[in-house]
Structures are given as structure tokens and as C-alpha cells.
Design an enzyme around this catalytic site. Structure first.
Site, mmCIF file in Angstrom:
data_model
loop_
_atom_site.group_PDB
_atom_site.id
_atom_site.type_symbol
_atom_site.label_atom_id
_atom_site.label_comp_id
_atom_site.label_asym_id
_atom_site.label_seq_id
_atom_site.Cartn_x
_atom_site.Cartn_y
_atom_site.Cartn_z
ATOM 1 N N GLU A 97 0.682 -10.507 1.510
ATOM 2 C CA GLU A 97 -0.465 -10.451 0.614
ATOM 3 C C GLU A 97 -0.457 -9.192 -0.243
ATOM 4 O OE1 GLU A 97 -4.452 -8.957 2.196
ATOM 5 O OE2 GLU A 97 -3.584 -9.985 3.934
ATOM 6 N N ARG A 108 -11.153 -3.256 -2.182
ATOM 7 C CA ARG A 108 -10.067 -4.101 -2.679
ATOM 8 C C ARG A 108 -10.560 -5.378 -3.336
ATOM 9 N NH1 ARG A 108 -6.356 -5.565 1.972
ATOM 10 N NH2 ARG A 108 -4.992 -6.398 0.362
ATOM 11 N N ARG A 112 -6.482 -11.923 -4.258
ATOM 12 C CA ARG A 112 -5.158 -11.640 -3.701
ATOM 13 C C ARG A 112 -4.119 -12.602 -4.265
ATOM 14 N NH1 ARG A 112 -8.240 -8.498 -1.946
ATOM 15 N NH2 ARG A 112 -8.608 -7.798 0.165
ATOM 16 N N HIS A 129 -11.278 -14.489 -1.226
ATOM 17 C CA HIS A 129 -10.854 -13.881 0.043
ATOM 18 C C HIS A 129 -10.415 -14.922 1.068
ATOM 19 C CE1 HIS A 129 -10.974 -11.015 3.483
ATOM 20 N NE2 HIS A 129 -10.500 -10.225 2.533
#
Length: 140
Positions: A97, A108, A112, A129
């Protein structure tokens, strides 16, 4: 028959757990993963060949992946466990990731890119997420 308060609270808790479990069971599985394809000649050549759902910051992340970093977060490049089982089943260590920066986020964020293979042969994007993934192809 009179019900005691602790028993009625327990009953409510069991109903709530059943509803949560039902919601979890409705989570899409690998067959439901949306697949999008695109190719990319170079990280700096614009993003017209990438799917429109990818934010501009994903291009930066893809460039870092292609160059093996340096990555802005120490978690980038770690093994992604696929615990949600939304991606095709592969041996542990197959998926990795990487953070896609979220402007204004103090952490963050939720975005992703997940890669599969070493070197990567498959790419997935999630903006929630790990609740859902979109597959795309990219050639550095």
C-alpha cells in the site's frame, strides 16, 4: 411477565449487533470490484491515460512507486494484508500500500494505491480507506 431492564438492554444490543453484521455481510466481494484500465507512458506526461476517478495526487504516488521512493510516509510500501478480502486472494506479501496525499488532511487520509506483485503488475485505488477498490493498469 415483566422483563428486567438489563435483559431488555441485552436484547437491544443483540439486535444492534445483528444489524451491524448484516451490513458487514453486504460488503462487496472481489467479483464486485470495479475494473478500469489505462496505460501511462511516464509519470510526468500528464494523466489523460489514467481513469478520471484518480485524483492528481495519485500521479505523484505512481511516480514514487515507479522510482521506488523516497516515500513521504514510513507506512508506504508496507504489505497490505487484504483482511477485507475485497481483492483477489493472493499469498501474504503480494499486495503493498501507498498513500495518495489528501490536500488539507492532518494525517495520511483515506486514499491509497494498492499494488500487486513485485514489480507491480496490478494496481487498485481506494478513496474510502479499504472499503472499496477500483482496479486500473499503469505502465511506468
Amino acid at each position: 411477565m415483566r422483563m428486567h431492564k438489563p435483559l431488555s438492554l441485552l436484547g437491544l444490543a443483540l439486535v444492534a449487533l445483528a444489524l451491524l453484521w448484516q451490513r458487514h455481510a453486504a460488503t462487496p466481494r472481489p467479483a464486485d470490484v470495479q475494473v478500469y484500465s489505462a496505460t501511462r507512458a511516464s509519470p510526468t506526461a500528464g494523466n489523460r491515460n489514467l481513469p478520471s476517478y484518480l485524483p492528481p495526487q495519485a500521479v505523484e504516488t505512481l511516480a514514487l512507486i515507479a522510482n521506488d521512493g523516497p516515500f513521504p510516509h514510513h507506512q508506504d510500501g508496507v504489505v497490505f494484508g487484504n483482511y477485507e478480502s475485497l481483492l483477489p486472494k493472493e499469498p501474504r506479501g503480494y499486495y503493498h500500500e501507498y498513500t495518495v496525499e489528501t490536500p488539507g488532511a492532518h494525517n495520511r487520509g483515506a486514499r491509497r494505491i494498492i499494488t500487486g506483485g513485485t514489480p507491480p503488475v496490478v494496481y487498485y485505488y481506494t478513496d474510502d480507506h479499504y472499503r472499496s477498490f477500483r482496479r486500473f493498469t499503469w505502465q511506468p
